[in-house]
Design a protein around this motif. Structure first.
Motif, mmCIF file in Angstrom:
data_model
loop_
_atom_site.group_PDB
_atom_site.id
_atom_site.type_symbol
_atom_site.label_atom_id
_atom_site.label_comp_id
_atom_site.label_asym_id
_atom_site.label_seq_id
_atom_site.Cartn_x
_atom_site.Cartn_y
_atom_site.Cartn_z
ATOM 1 N N LYS A 1 3.106 -8.173 11.391
ATOM 2 C CA LYS A 1 2.361 -6.966 11.777
ATOM 3 C C LYS A 1 0.932 -7.267 12.204
ATOM 4 O O LYS A 1 0.481 -6.770 13.230
ATOM 5 C CB LYS A 1 2.295 -5.973 10.607
ATOM 6 N N GLU B 1 -3.643 0.642 5.655
ATOM 7 C CA GLU B 1 -3.393 1.314 4.371
ATOM 8 C C GLU B 1 -2.747 0.352 3.390
ATOM 9 O O GLU B 1 -1.996 -0.515 3.822
ATOM 10 C CB GLU B 1 -2.453 2.512 4.589
ATOM 11 N N ARG C 1 -7.436 1.022 -3.028
ATOM 12 C CA ARG C 1 -6.610 -0.150 -2.683
ATOM 13 C C ARG C 1 -6.785 -1.242 -3.739
ATOM 14 O O ARG C 1 -5.827 -1.859 -4.181
ATOM 15 C CB ARG C 1 -7.026 -0.696 -1.306
ATOM 16 N N PHE D 1 -1.804 6.488 -3.872
ATOM 17 C CA PHE D 1 -1.605 6.166 -2.453
ATOM 18 C C PHE D 1 -1.927 7.397 -1.599
ATOM 19 O O PHE D 1 -2.558 7.294 -0.548
ATOM 20 C CB PHE D 1 -0.164 5.705 -2.171
ATOM 21 N N ARG E 1 -4.855 8.001 1.111
ATOM 22 C CA ARG E 1 -4.476 8.433 2.475
ATOM 23 C C ARG E 1 -5.282 9.655 2.899
ATOM 24 O O ARG E 1 -5.724 9.742 4.052
ATOM 25 C CB ARG E 1 -2.965 8.723 2.489
ATOM 26 N N ARG F 1 0.382 0.194 8.469
ATOM 27 C CA ARG F 1 1.055 1.034 7.470
ATOM 28 C C ARG F 1 0.454 2.437 7.424
ATOM 29 O O ARG F 1 -0.724 2.643 7.651
ATOM 30 C CB ARG F 1 1.020 0.443 6.053
ATOM 31 N N SER G 1 5.348 3.892 4.599
ATOM 32 C CA SER G 1 5.338 2.901 3.517
ATOM 33 C C SER G 1 5.491 3.580 2.164
ATOM 34 O O SER G 1 6.185 3.076 1.288
ATOM 35 C CB SER G 1 4.045 2.073 3.540
ATOM 36 N N SER G 2 4.856 4.744 1.994
ATOM 37 C CA SER G 2 5.039 5.473 0.727
ATOM 38 C C SER G 2 6.483 5.958 0.595
ATOM 39 O O SER G 2 7.074 5.887 -0.487
ATOM 40 C CB SER G 2 4.110 6.684 0.654
ATOM 41 N N TYR H 1 8.379 2.431 -0.154
ATOM 42 C CA TYR H 1 8.038 1.673 -1.372
ATOM 43 C C TYR H 1 8.050 2.557 -2.620
ATOM 44 O O TYR H 1 8.638 2.196 -3.634
ATOM 45 C CB TYR H 1 6.676 0.991 -1.228
ATOM 46 N N GLN H 2 7.371 3.726 -2.537
ATOM 47 C CA GLN H 2 7.354 4.579 -3.732
ATOM 48 C C GLN H 2 8.721 5.247 -3.910
ATOM 49 O O GLN H 2 9.154 5.497 -5.038
ATOM 50 C CB GLN H 2 6.225 5.621 -3.645
HETATM 51 P P1 TYD Z 1 -0.996 -5.645 2.100
HETATM 52 O O1 TYD Z 1 -1.706 -6.715 1.359
HETATM 53 O O2 TYD Z 1 -1.822 -4.731 2.924
HETATM 54 O O3 TYD Z 1 0.057 -6.418 2.941
HETATM 55 P P2 TYD Z 1 1.197 -6.095 3.999
HETATM 56 O O4 TYD Z 1 0.926 -4.768 4.663
HETATM 57 O O5 TYD Z 1 1.075 -7.236 4.952
HETATM 58 O O6 TYD Z 1 2.476 -6.093 3.253
HETATM 59 O O7 TYD Z 1 -0.138 -4.863 1.051
HETATM 60 C C1 TYD Z 1 0.053 -3.548 1.016
HETATM 61 C C2 TYD Z 1 1.136 -3.315 -0.012
HETATM 62 O O8 TYD Z 1 1.105 -1.960 -0.437
HETATM 63 C C3 TYD Z 1 2.517 -3.598 0.532
HETATM 64 O O9 TYD Z 1 3.270 -4.296 -0.436
HETATM 65 C C4 TYD Z 1 3.110 -2.223 0.699
HETATM 66 C C5 TYD Z 1 2.400 -1.396 -0.336
HETATM 67 N N1 TYD Z 1 2.275 0.025 0.004
HETATM 68 C C6 TYD Z 1 2.940 0.972 -0.763
HETATM 69 O O10 TYD Z 1 3.633 0.631 -1.718
HETATM 70 N N2 TYD Z 1 2.814 2.296 -0.444
HETATM 71 C C7 TYD Z 1 2.043 2.725 0.592
HETATM 72 O O11 TYD Z 1 1.942 3.954 0.857
HETATM 73 C C8 TYD Z 1 1.349 1.750 1.381
HETATM 74 C C9 TYD Z 1 0.487 2.171 2.521
HETATM 75 C C10 TYD Z 1 1.492 0.404 1.047
#
Ligand code: TYD
Length: 232
Positions: free
Chosen positions: A32, A55, A66, A86, A90, A112, A116-117, A120-121
């Protein structure tokens, strides 16, 4: 008339036309960051004001959050509170960085955003309805015009990330990680399928130059990019 998607790019009371909002999403090792920077350079070459952001983070307040989120301090709160953090980051990012930039006509590229939320969440066990609620509060009307999903199989992504770190993928922890990464990849692809007008899925197993061309093609086709300055 109520405001709708069709008039989001229209001139507002004599102000400049709203800029465009592009987000990049994808898992580990998708490349990315270099692709983001490359796209920004290309758009600047078209005379556009481009804001690169990320983000979690992208504004002073969100960068503090962060630190708590990625440094592990927020982990003890549990998945729902983390999702709220998160979303809080945002909201600040949108209010202080993204919306003002779009309103002055800049193009914003974020490493992101809310997908991503969702992934991941969502994978961490927070209910989809709860995540959509937090999302609506955080972003209000500020939604991406285009989301570029850089897709790589989890093993390829982890291998690349491992090579960058100078080590191979071997231990149990990393193997456990593989299933999680693959699940997240599927979740991103599901989001892309649900919103094909917003998402472009880019095969990020290709060479960086091919990935970059695919990104540029999508940006030109989906968002009206002005011709090069010398051709005007
Ligand atoms: P980052 O160090 O910015 O690395 P990369 O984008 O290259 O993975 O890590 C951001 C981390 O945060 C990544 O593991 C994804 C996570 N994340 C969430 O869990 N939820 C979110 O809403 C966002 C924006 C990121």
């Amino acid at each position: 008339m109520t405001a709708g998607a069709s008039d989001r790019t229209a001139d507002r009371a004599g102000g400049p036309p709203r800029g465009r909002f592009i987000t990049f999403e994808g898992g580990e090792g998708a490349g990315k960051s270099s692709q983001l920077a490359h796209l920004a350079e290309r758009l600047r070459g078209r005379g556009l004001d481009v804001v690169l952001t990320r983000e979690p983070g992208g504004s002073p307040g969100a960068e503090c959050v962060r630190h708590a989120l990625l440094g592990g301090a927020a982990e003890a709160f549990g998945p729902l509170a983390e999702a709220c953090l998160f979303a809080a980051a945002r909201a600040d990012h949108v209010d202080r960085t993204i919306r003002p930039a779009l309103e002055r006509g800049a193009w914003v590229i974020s490493d992101r955003f809310y997908d991503s939320s969702r992934v991941y969440q969502g994978d961490g066990g927070v209910a989809k309805e709860m995540l959509r609620l937090l999302e609506a509060v955080a972003v209000e009307e500020v939604r991406p015009d285009l989301t570029l999903l850089l897709d790589v199989p989890a093993l390829v992504g982890l291998d690349r990330a491992g090579a960058r770190r100078g080590g191979a993928i071997a231990d149990r922890f990393e193997k456990e990680g593989l299933a999680v990464h693959e699940r997240r990849r599927r979740a991103f692809l599901d989001l892309a399928r649900a919103e094909p007008d917003r998402f472009a899925v880019i095969d990020a197993t290709q060479s960086p130059s091919k990935v970059s061309e695919a990104i540029w093609r999508n940006v030109q086709e989906r968002l009206a990019v002005a011709p090069p300055i010398e051709a005007r």
